[in-house]
Design a protein around this motif. Structure first.
Motif, PDB file in Angstrom:
ATOM      1  N   SER A 245       3.721  -4.702   3.996  1.00 47.88           N
ATOM      2  CA  SER A 245       3.752  -5.639   5.117  1.00 47.88           C
ATOM      3  C   SER A 245       4.057  -4.859   6.397  1.00 47.88           C
ATOM      4  CB  SER A 245       4.827  -6.705   4.899  1.00 47.88           C
ATOM      5  OG  SER A 245       4.581  -7.435   3.717  1.00 47.88           O
ATOM      6  N   LEU A 246       3.409  -5.254   7.470  1.00 45.60           N
ATOM      7  CA  LEU A 246       3.612  -4.548   8.742  1.00 45.60           C
ATOM      8  C   LEU A 246       4.874  -5.085   9.420  1.00 45.60           C
ATOM      9  CD1 LEU A 246      -0.097  -4.382   9.990  1.00 45.60           C
ATOM     10  CD2 LEU A 246       1.169  -2.759   8.559  1.00 45.60           C
ATOM     11  N   THR A 277      -0.702  -6.696   6.331  1.00 49.50           N
ATOM     12  CA  THR A 277      -0.643  -7.544   7.514  1.00 49.50           C
ATOM     13  C   THR A 277       0.824  -7.834   7.826  1.00 49.50           C
ATOM     14  OG1 THR A 277      -0.771  -9.564   6.172  1.00 49.50           O
ATOM     15  CG2 THR A 277      -2.852  -8.636   6.978  1.00 49.50           C
ATOM     16  N   GLY A 278       1.088  -8.294   9.042  1.00 52.46           N
ATOM     17  CA  GLY A 278       2.466  -8.603   9.383  1.00 52.46           C
ATOM     18  C   GLY A 278       2.675  -8.723  10.878  1.00 52.46           C
ATOM     19  N   PRO A 279       3.870  -9.101  11.285  1.00 51.07           N
ATOM     20  CA  PRO A 279       4.137  -9.421  12.693  1.00 51.07           C
ATOM     21  C   PRO A 279       4.101  -8.228  13.638  1.00 51.07           C
ATOM     22  CG  PRO A 279       6.172  -9.471  11.402  1.00 51.07           C
ATOM     23  CD  PRO A 279       5.045  -9.350  10.424  1.00 51.07           C
ATOM     24  N   ASP A 280       4.191  -7.011  13.109  1.00 53.65           N
ATOM     25  CA  ASP A 280       4.255  -5.836  13.984  1.00 53.65           C
ATOM     26  C   ASP A 280       2.910  -5.125  14.139  1.00 53.65           C
ATOM     27  OD1 ASP A 280       6.941  -6.181  14.529  1.00 53.65           O
ATOM     28  OD2 ASP A 280       7.595  -4.959  12.846  1.00 53.65           O
ATOM     29  N   GLU A 281       1.838  -5.793  13.778  1.00 52.45           N
ATOM     30  CA  GLU A 281       0.523  -5.137  13.843  1.00 52.45           C
ATOM     31  C   GLU A 281       0.187  -4.694  15.264  1.00 52.45           C
ATOM     32  OE1 GLU A 281      -4.211  -5.996  12.894  1.00 52.45           O
ATOM     33  OE2 GLU A 281      -2.668  -7.350  12.112  1.00 52.45           O
ATOM     34  N   SER A 282       0.372  -5.571  16.248  1.00 44.42           N
ATOM     35  CA  SER A 282      -0.001  -5.211  17.620  1.00 44.42           C
ATOM     36  C   SER A 282       0.870  -4.073  18.153  1.00 44.42           C
ATOM     37  CB  SER A 282       0.108  -6.437  18.534  1.00 44.42           C
ATOM     38  OG  SER A 282       1.434  -6.930  18.563  1.00 44.42           O
ATOM     39  N   VAL A 283       2.141  -4.067  17.791  1.00 40.86           N
ATOM     40  CA  VAL A 283       3.037  -2.986  18.215  1.00 40.86           C
ATOM     41  C   VAL A 283       2.582  -1.655  17.629  1.00 40.86           C
ATOM     42  CG1 VAL A 283       5.412  -2.132  18.189  1.00 40.86           C
ATOM     43  CG2 VAL A 283       4.976  -4.584  18.413  1.00 40.86           C
ATOM     44  N   LEU A 284       2.189  -1.676  16.365  1.00 38.07           N
ATOM     45  CA  LEU A 284       1.738  -0.449  15.714  1.00 38.07           C
ATOM     46  C   LEU A 284       0.421   0.042  16.316  1.00 38.07           C
ATOM     47  CD1 LEU A 284       2.660  -1.418  12.050  1.00 38.07           C
ATOM     48  CD2 LEU A 284       3.678   0.438  13.375  1.00 38.07           C
ATOM     49  N   THR A 303      -5.757  -5.803   1.715  1.00 36.52           N
ATOM     50  CA  THR A 303      -6.687  -5.367   0.686  1.00 36.52           C
ATOM     51  C   THR A 303      -6.498  -6.214  -0.566  1.00 36.52           C
ATOM     52  OG1 THR A 303      -7.358  -3.571  -0.789  1.00 36.52           O
ATOM     53  CG2 THR A 303      -5.089  -3.515  -0.002  1.00 36.52           C
ATOM     54  N   ASP A 304      -7.577  -6.785  -1.068  1.00 37.55           N
ATOM     55  CA  ASP A 304      -7.478  -7.588  -2.292  1.00 37.55           C
ATOM     56  C   ASP A 304      -7.712  -6.741  -3.536  1.00 37.55           C
ATOM     57  OD1 ASP A 304     -10.150  -7.115  -2.008  1.00 37.55           O
ATOM     58  OD2 ASP A 304     -10.780  -9.217  -1.988  1.00 37.55           O
ATOM     59  N   ASN A 305      -7.892  -5.433  -3.345  1.00 41.82           N
ATOM     60  CA  ASN A 305      -8.066  -4.532  -4.480  1.00 41.82           C
ATOM     61  C   ASN A 305      -7.290  -3.242  -4.217  1.00 41.82           C
ATOM     62  OD1 ASN A 305      -8.892  -3.150  -6.759  1.00 41.82           O
ATOM     63  ND2 ASN A 305     -11.050  -3.677  -6.520  1.00 41.82           N
ATOM     64  N   PRO A 306      -5.956  -3.333  -4.253  1.00 41.17           N
ATOM     65  CA  PRO A 306      -5.156  -2.165  -3.871  1.00 41.17           C
ATOM     66  C   PRO A 306      -5.361  -0.957  -4.765  1.00 41.17           C
ATOM     67  CG  PRO A 306      -3.776  -3.873  -4.849  1.00 41.17           C
ATOM     68  CD  PRO A 306      -5.115  -4.489  -4.612  1.00 41.17           C
ATOM     69  N   MET A 307      -5.618  -1.177  -6.067  1.00 41.62           N
ATOM     70  CA  MET A 307      -5.765  -0.026  -6.960  1.00 41.62           C
ATOM     71  C   MET A 307      -6.973   0.814  -6.591  1.00 41.62           C
ATOM     72  SD  MET A 307      -3.079  -0.183  -8.695  1.00 41.62           S
ATOM     73  CE  MET A 307      -3.347   1.190  -9.805  1.00 41.62           C
ATOM     74  N   GLU A 308      -8.081   0.177  -6.248  1.00 36.14           N
ATOM     75  CA  GLU A 308      -9.267   0.941  -5.838  1.00 36.14           C
ATOM     76  C   GLU A 308      -9.009   1.676  -4.533  1.00 36.14           C
ATOM     77  OE1 GLU A 308     -12.098   1.694  -7.412  1.00 36.14           O
ATOM     78  OE2 GLU A 308     -11.106   0.720  -9.105  1.00 36.14           O
ATOM     79  N   GLU A 323      14.376  -1.516  -0.502  1.00 36.74           N
ATOM     80  CA  GLU A 323      13.427  -2.119  -1.429  1.00 36.74           C
ATOM     81  C   GLU A 323      14.196  -2.616  -2.644  1.00 36.74           C
ATOM     82  OE1 GLU A 323      10.212  -2.678  -1.119  1.00 36.74           O
ATOM     83  OE2 GLU A 323       9.745  -1.505   0.686  1.00 36.74           O
ATOM     84  N   GLY A 324      13.512  -3.357  -3.483  1.00 34.76           N
ATOM     85  CA  GLY A 324      14.071  -3.745  -4.777  1.00 34.76           C
ATOM     86  C   GLY A 324      13.401  -2.940  -5.871  1.00 34.76           C
ATOM     87  N   PHE A 325      12.141  -3.291  -6.137  1.00 33.65           N
ATOM     88  CA  PHE A 325      11.281  -2.545  -7.051  1.00 33.65           C
ATOM     89  C   PHE A 325       9.908  -2.586  -6.393  1.00 33.65           C
ATOM     90  CE2 PHE A 325       8.474  -1.716 -10.537  1.00 33.65           C
ATOM     91  CZ  PHE A 325       9.199  -1.014 -11.493  1.00 33.65           C
ATOM     92  N   PRO A 326       9.617  -1.637  -5.514  1.00 35.67           N
ATOM     93  CA  PRO A 326       8.432  -1.738  -4.651  1.00 35.67           C
ATOM     94  C   PRO A 326       7.124  -1.638  -5.435  1.00 35.67           C
ATOM     95  CG  PRO A 326       9.499   0.396  -4.396  1.00 35.67           C
ATOM     96  CD  PRO A 326      10.411  -0.431  -5.246  1.00 35.67           C
ATOM     97  N   LEU A 327       6.390  -2.740  -5.490  1.00 42.53           N
ATOM     98  CA  LEU A 327       5.159  -2.778  -6.268  1.00 42.53           C
ATOM     99  C   LEU A 327       4.097  -1.841  -5.702  1.00 42.53           C
ATOM    100  CD1 LEU A 327       4.913  -6.601  -7.015  1.00 42.53           C
ATOM    101  CD2 LEU A 327       5.579  -4.777  -8.574  1.00 42.53           C
ATOM    102  N   ALA A 328       3.985  -1.781  -4.384  1.00 44.02           N
ATOM    103  CA  ALA A 328       2.966  -0.912  -3.791  1.00 44.02           C
ATOM    104  C   ALA A 328       3.199   0.544  -4.178  1.00 44.02           C
ATOM    105  CB  ALA A 328       2.962  -1.066  -2.277  1.00 44.02           C
ATOM    106  N   LEU A 329       4.465   0.959  -4.167  1.00 46.53           N
ATOM    107  CA  LEU A 329       4.788   2.331  -4.561  1.00 46.53           C
ATOM    108  C   LEU A 329       4.421   2.574  -6.022  1.00 46.53           C
ATOM    109  CD1 LEU A 329       6.104   5.122  -4.183  1.00 46.53           C
ATOM    110  CD2 LEU A 329       8.323   4.031  -4.676  1.00 46.53           C
ATOM    111  N   THR A 330       4.785   1.655  -6.906  1.00 50.27           N
ATOM    112  CA  THR A 330       4.491   1.863  -8.332  1.00 50.27           C
ATOM    113  C   THR A 330       2.996   1.856  -8.592  1.00 50.27           C
ATOM    114  OG1 THR A 330       4.761  -0.513  -8.802  1.00 50.27           O
ATOM    115  CG2 THR A 330       6.688   0.908  -9.076  1.00 50.27           C
TER     116      THR A 330
END
Length: 414
Positions: A245-246, A277-284, A303-308, A323-330
């Protein structure tokens, strides 16, 4: 068995990790013959993004009849038109007066918080009594509070903790009043059981919890060795990626931009991609423009297909604060990418083994130095990527759902 999963906010149209886990559990238990319903309470329209099984029922209990009172947002007119400036001042004074009487009539901010919570909890009680599930699985501590405040149930409640537990009841990450923290801690007393993500998280569970505690990590999609990222392949362009998330206050994409900008000229074949996506997109986007790297740093959206997406990359950068258990990282690690995170970040420092399947940096200078190591040493990239891929096998979905199924069986009356 009739299962009710509750994520009181954020489930409709939600694309985060909590929504993924909620749908994962719902799909599995529906597929094994349980009657499964997911309930939320949101003044929105939309869909359940990740739910796949046709027998999973999704119910939004929101109704305008659930009385809620909110202070008005104080707004300053940003322009220079004198009449609009005057109108803005009048509006602000009116809204301040409205807020004054609102707080006066509800015994202050704490009183307003309890007023709204009480009415939502009554709606939940009515719904749960009518639904009569055999087991409730809540997807956050706040969801536990929503359904239990001034209510009692004979139905066992299990909470799925999708972060480090103390983040849920403290003000470490954002402001919570003393009253709200007290209520959240008290909510633990209603739980028959709770799931945590790592054994180390047991140390930050408050003593208001007296139920069964079980460590169950999040499931990680598995990638075959033949399909994972090939990090020895020579390319015209190489990709450093981040999926999150941004939200800079947590994910710190601005830090990734600063680190990459410091070495971009030195490594002209490398680019940085942000997905999310996220609230800081324009700042970034403004940051990228200021660095003059619009042709090297890209914000690609959802992205609806992160693994690809990950399998086409070469390095994963993830300098989150918490984080707790960051899915994107795993998912990145399962795809065979070496990853860089911060040693101080919970969850990240449990998954990345420094120097083996990635790097844990102590500060921005170390982050940049370690990124350069991975950029300049393809053999190191490949070896760390292989280790990362292998280290995710223990989190295969079939292993994780076995643990959840055992917990659900343990909650059944004997």
């Amino acid at each position: 068995m009739k299962l009710l999963l509750i994520q009181h906010q954020g489930f409709i149209n939600g694309q985060g990790g909590t929504e993924k886990i909620c749908a994962f559990l719902a799909d599995h238990f529906a597929g094994t013959g349980h009657a499964v319903e997911i309930a939320t309470c949101e003044n929105v329209t939309g869909t359940a993004v990740y739910v796949r099984h046709p027998n999973v029922k999704v119910t939004n209990i929101y109704s305008p009849e659930i009385i809620q009172k909110h202070p008005r947002r104080l707004w300053n007119y940003p322009g220079k038109h004198p009449l609009r400036w005057i109108a803005g001042k009048i509006r602000k004074k009116r809204d301040k007066l409205f807020n004054h009487f609102l707080y006066k009539n509800t015994n202050g901010k704490d009183g307003l918080y309890l007023f709204n919570l009480r009415h939502r909890a009554r709606a939940w009680k009515q719904f749960i009594d009518a639904t009569a599930p055999d087991l409730i699985i809540t997807m956050s501590l706040s969801s536990v509070l929503e359904i239990t405040y001034e209510n009692t149930y004979t139905i066992p409640i299990v909470n799925s903790t999708n972060g480090r537990p103390d983040y849920d009841y403290s003000n470490q990450l954002w402001y919570r009043s003393a009253l709200e923290m007290h209520c959240l801690k008290a909510a633990y007393g209603h739980l028959a059981a709770m799931q945590i993500l790592f054994d180390s998280y047991q140390s930050v569970i408050p003593d208001t919890f007296t139920g069964k505690c079980v460590t169950i990590p999040n499931p990680v999609p598995q990638v075959t060795a033949a399909n994972r990222a090939n990090l020895l392949m020579k390319k015209a362009r190489y990709k450093i990626v981040s999926i999150a998330s941004l939200v800079m206050s947590c994910k710190q994409q601005d830090l990734s931009i600063a680190v990459f900008s410091g070495i971009a000229q030195k490594y002209p074949q490398w680019d940085l991609y942000f997905w999310g996506t996220g609230p800081d997109e324009s700042v970034l986007r403004d940051l990228v423009e200021r660095e003059g790297l619009q042709n090297r740093i890209f914000l690609e959206g959802f992205t609806d297909n992160p693994m690809e997406t990950l399998k086409q990359a070469d390095i994963f950068i993830f300098p989150s604060k918490f984080e707790g258990f960051p899915l994107a990282l795993t998912e990145a690690m399962a795809a065979g990418l070496p990853s860089i995170g911060l040693r101080s970040c919970s969850g990240v420092n449990e998954l990345i083994r420094h120097g083996e399947n990635g790097f844990l940096a102590t500060d921005s200078a170390a982050l940049q130095q370690q990124l350069e190591v991975l950029i300049s040493q393809p053999e190191t990239r490949q070896q760390m990527g292989t280790n990362a891929h292998l280290s995710m096998a223990r989190y295969a979905p079939e292993h994780i759902i076995e643990k959840w199924a055992a917990l659900v069986r343990d909650m059944q009356p004997r």
